[in-house]
Write an enzyme that holds these catalytic residues in place. Structure first.
Site, mmCIF file in Angstrom:
data_model
loop_
_atom_site.group_PDB
_atom_site.id
_atom_site.type_symbol
_atom_site.label_atom_id
_atom_site.label_comp_id
_atom_site.label_asym_id
_atom_site.label_seq_id
_atom_site.Cartn_x
_atom_site.Cartn_y
_atom_site.Cartn_z
ATOM 1 N N ASP A 461 0.835 -1.202 0.000
ATOM 2 C CA ASP A 461 0.000 0.000 0.000
ATOM 3 C C ASP A 461 0.872 1.255 0.000
ATOM 4 O OD1 ASP A 461 -2.312 1.503 0.150
ATOM 5 O OD2 ASP A 461 -3.062 0.534 1.977
ATOM 6 N N ASP A 531 -10.772 1.981 -3.213
ATOM 7 C CA ASP A 531 -11.327 1.741 -1.881
ATOM 8 C C ASP A 531 -12.842 1.808 -1.910
ATOM 9 O OD1 ASP A 531 -9.050 1.217 -0.509
ATOM 10 O OD2 ASP A 531 -8.791 3.230 0.303
HETATM 11 C C1 DGJ Z 1 -5.865 1.827 1.990
HETATM 12 C C2 DGJ Z 1 -6.247 0.612 1.190
HETATM 13 O O1 DGJ Z 1 -6.734 0.979 -0.055
HETATM 14 C C3 DGJ Z 1 -7.245 -0.206 1.988
HETATM 15 O O2 DGJ Z 1 -7.674 -1.313 1.230
HETATM 16 C C4 DGJ Z 1 -6.597 -0.649 3.272
HETATM 17 O O3 DGJ Z 1 -5.530 -1.513 2.984
HETATM 18 C C5 DGJ Z 1 -6.116 0.558 4.054
HETATM 19 N N1 DGJ Z 1 -5.288 1.406 3.251
HETATM 20 C C6 DGJ Z 1 -5.341 0.125 5.270
HETATM 21 O O4 DGJ Z 1 -4.815 1.167 5.946
#
Ligand code: DGJ
Length: 713
Positions: A461, A531
């Site tokens: 990430d 997300d």
């Molecule tokens: C952002 C990601 O897009 C989410 O899926 C998740 O992993 C969060 N970060 C975790 O902090």
């Protein structure tokens, strides 16, 4: 077969690809590389004729160099359009006067690469332009190597793009591109280009949610989904980038792009070289659908890492279920439920390390939190493995919370300027990955994690953009090189980890779809699309994604309702059908799913396993766009034409079409196709001309069809 021909009669290089031709030539003085042709395949003799017909035009108040359609324009002389390269020499001279030196054609398995070397006529700058084509594709990969062959003086690069694409002379172009923001990535949009520049870029140090480094052009907005010519280009770069589409006063369009020149200065020291990222071009003649199918095929064959397996596994991800509150007990419970559904990879997301009880602490401390996991991670991993699943883990290695042991030990490891604040975003700062010590720390930390645990999947990430991109210790040197070096070192860490741990698959995530590009796709098996897991919103996000990138890499989760972002509730079946259009995952809190929901989910997962080779590796036909009307529909056809999968998704109410007929594409006219649920047999001709009837009733109804060619049953 892909072939590059050097034609001595016309001084031209002619690229013969699957269904397209590209041609360029030197001017008589050998000081400029002139674009000649890019489009539908023509005979080599015709390409030669075009090259021989090339001439310069005289225009008052302009120079020949400034007006010609150059493949790669070095700034100098009377050039006022967006150049590809701008340098400053140590004695204060700015501007390049180069001459052609040499060329060569190299063969690899299924590919040919042409290199063309130019050198400044006085200074020790050498520029090599690379062009690579692959058999079976209409893709042209272009990149550049810059070398300082001098003994002492550095050369300062002020702008160093990767390629300039000259579009055929047409009256007017439309540009189609993908824009968005967090939770709303890859939205398709278009604009008619008027004289002037249209700039797409990221200044954020990462690819960005706002614009994706991908564009497509068609003349007079004439292309439709299944018809018309398109010229498209995408950057293989995961840092700040820029694409400039410039329509000149004389009506020609060129599109130049690469690493963003904003705040960019790169000192090319004597005896060193720099390879710039690829800017990849593609010509297609069957509309946006054919364009996308070609991008997809190229990515599967030439970009994505060599296959670990023929289809992507179905994963479960804990984020929306347990957020930061992960622990051994709740993860084991989720794992039991996930395994019972037929899930293949269990991924534990954020929260497992350091003092990570929330997003204000812990990033940088990649050791297991012993309160949450008193016995470490291995008992959970063993349980996951015993349940027949692989174990995956979330990391965000480029980041640090100020409240972490890493930051307390190394406050100088983050990007920052003297006398300026360190702006926090999501309470975190960005590690200066340009630093060799940070790069080595990152590799060894992740290497240890992977060596001590049976981790077979990493979700990588990156949850903020870079600000205050300073490196005070280097202020007397070339601190602006961080824009390049961050990404180069990121790629270095990925490549080193992949070499040492070949059994690990990776997912690129950046707060959803903030890091999706051809550069990262050559290092990861898949990307986290957004997300935003709301199924209705996803239709548009996934449509835009599919313009440029293969559904195989597009990770889609089924999550809970009401959706945490939009508050919308849609049926579980609809959520599954939307997520089954890419690489399927489950992200809901399974501990709250009713036995009926779990049963339903088991059925969808079973179905997905049957159809995923077609969805992930087949040909996508976008039958109906979510941007028009009340129904979205997509068709996926197996490469050998033996099976077809169709999804139809209704949107919300509004009295609309009663009878939805989906005209399918790419079938064999006389072949018979049998639909799995009804058992009904149709001819290809019927399905393509009359259509397949979808019955969608009420809000958010959806249907999936699976047709098998009768002779393959
Ligand atoms: C952002 C990601 O897009 C989410 O899926 C998740 O992993 C969060 N970060 C975790 O902090």
């Amino acid at each position: 077969m892909a072939e590059i021909i050097y034609d001595t009669a016309s001084l031209a290089w002619i690229f013969q690809m699957e269904a397209s031709t590209y041609c360029m030539r030197l001017n008589e003085e050998q000081t400029s590389l002139q674009h000649i042709y890019w489009g539908a395949r023509v005979d080599t003799t015709v390409a030669r004729e075009m090259a021989l017909a090339w001439k310069t035009y005289f225009m008052s108040f302009e120079s020949t160099a400034g007006n010609s359609r150059e493949e790669f324009a070095p700034w100098g002389e009377m050039r006022f359009n967006e150049p590809a390269l701008k340098v400053a020499y140590a004695d204060g001279t700015r501007g390049i006067e180069w001459r052609f030196q040499a060329h060569g054609i190299e063969q690899e398995q299924g590919s040919q690469t042409l290199w063309l070397r130019f050198a400044d006529q006085v200074y020790p700058l050498q520029v090599t332009l690379y062009y690579r084509i692959h058999t079976g594709h209409d893709v042209l990969e272009r990149w550049v190597r810059l070398e300082n062959n001098g003994a002492d003086a550095p050369i300062m690069l002020e702008q160093a793009f990767s390629a300039d694409w000259q579009l055929p002379r047409r009256e007017r172009y439309r540009m189609t591109y993908l824009h968005g923001r967090w939770g709303k990535e890859t939205q398709v949009t278009e604009t008619l280009l008027a004289p002037g520049k249209f700039v797409l870029e990221s200044r954020r140090g990462t690819t960005s949610h706002q614009f994706n480094p991908w564009v497509a052009f068609d003349a007079d907005a004439s292309a439709t989904e299944e018809q018309g010519e398109l010229w498209s280009a995408g950057l293989a770069w995961s840092g700040s980038w820029k694409i400039v589409a410039e329509t000149t006063p004389y009506g020609t369009l060129h599109c130049v792009g690469g690493v963003n020149d904003f705040d960019f200065r790169y000192r090319l020291d004597a005896g060193t070289r720099l390879d710039l990222p690829a800017f990849v071009g593609l010509y297609a003649s069957g509309g946006f659908g054919a364009l996308s199918r070609q991008w997809h095929r190229y990515q599967r064959a030439r970009v994505l890492p060599a296959e670990l397996e023929s289809v992507r596994p179905i994963l479960y991800n804990s984020w929306e279920a347990t957020a930061f509150a992960v622990n051994e007990r709740n993860q084991m419970e989720l794992a039991e439920k996930a395994a019972a559904l037929g899930i293949e990879v269990f991924v534990m997301d954020d929260g497992w390390f350091g003092e990570r009880a929330h997003d204000r602490a812990g990033l940088g401390d990649w050791t297991v939190n012993r309160t949450k996991f008193p016995r470490g991670l291995n008992p959970l991993i063993e349980r996951v493995n015993a349940l027949g699943m692989r174990f995956g883990l979330w990391v965000e290695p480029e980041m640090v919370n100020p409240d972490s042991d890493l930051y307390r030990a190394h406050p100088d490891w983050v990007y920052h300027f003297h006398n300026r604040k360190r702006t926090e975003s999501r309470n975190q700062l960005v590690l200066n990955l340009a630093r060799p010590d940070v790069r080595d720390w990152m590799f060894s930390t992740l290497d240890t994690l992977l060596s001590e645990h049976n981790i077979e999947f990493i979700k990588w990430d990156m949850n903020r953009s870079i600000s205050e991109p300073g490196w005070p210790a280097e202020s007397a040197g070339n601190p602006e090189r961080v824009w390049l070096a961050h990404v180069q070192n990121l790629y270095w860490v990925f490549d080193a980890l992949r070499r040492k741990h070949p059994n690990v698959a990776f997912e690129s995530c950046s707060g959803g779809g903030g890091r999706i590009d051809l550069g990262i796709l050559s290092r990861v098996e898949q990307v986290w699309t957004s997300d935003n897991t709301d199924a209705l919103d996803r239709l548009r996000i996934q449509e835009g994604f599919s313009y440029a990138y293969t559904p195989r890499a597009m990770m889609c989760w089924v999550t809970d309702c009401p959706n945490y972002l939009t508050g919308r509730s849609v049926p579980l079946r609809y959520r599954f059908h939307v997520a089954m259009a890419g690489s399927l995952g489950i992200g809901g809190d399974l501990s709250h799913w009713t036995p009926e929901e779990l049963e339903q989910a088991r059925g969808f997962i079973e179905t997905y396993k049957r159809v995923r080779p077609i969805v992930q590796n087949g040909k996508l036909y976008r039958l109906r766009s979510p941007r028009s009307g009340q129904v979205t529909a997509s068709q996926y056809a197996a490469q050998d034409g033996s099976e077809v999968v169709i999804f139809a998704w209704g949107h919300s109410q509004q009295f609309g079409e009663r009878l939805i007929m989906l005209q399918l594409c790419g079938l064999e006219v006389d072949a018979h196709y049998v639909e799995g649920v009804s058992g009904r047999s149709y001819t290809g001709s019927y399905l393509m001309r009359y259509g397949l009837e979808a019955k969608l009733v009420g809000d958010f109804d959806s249907q999936m069809f699976h047709l098998v060619r009768a002779d393959r049953l």
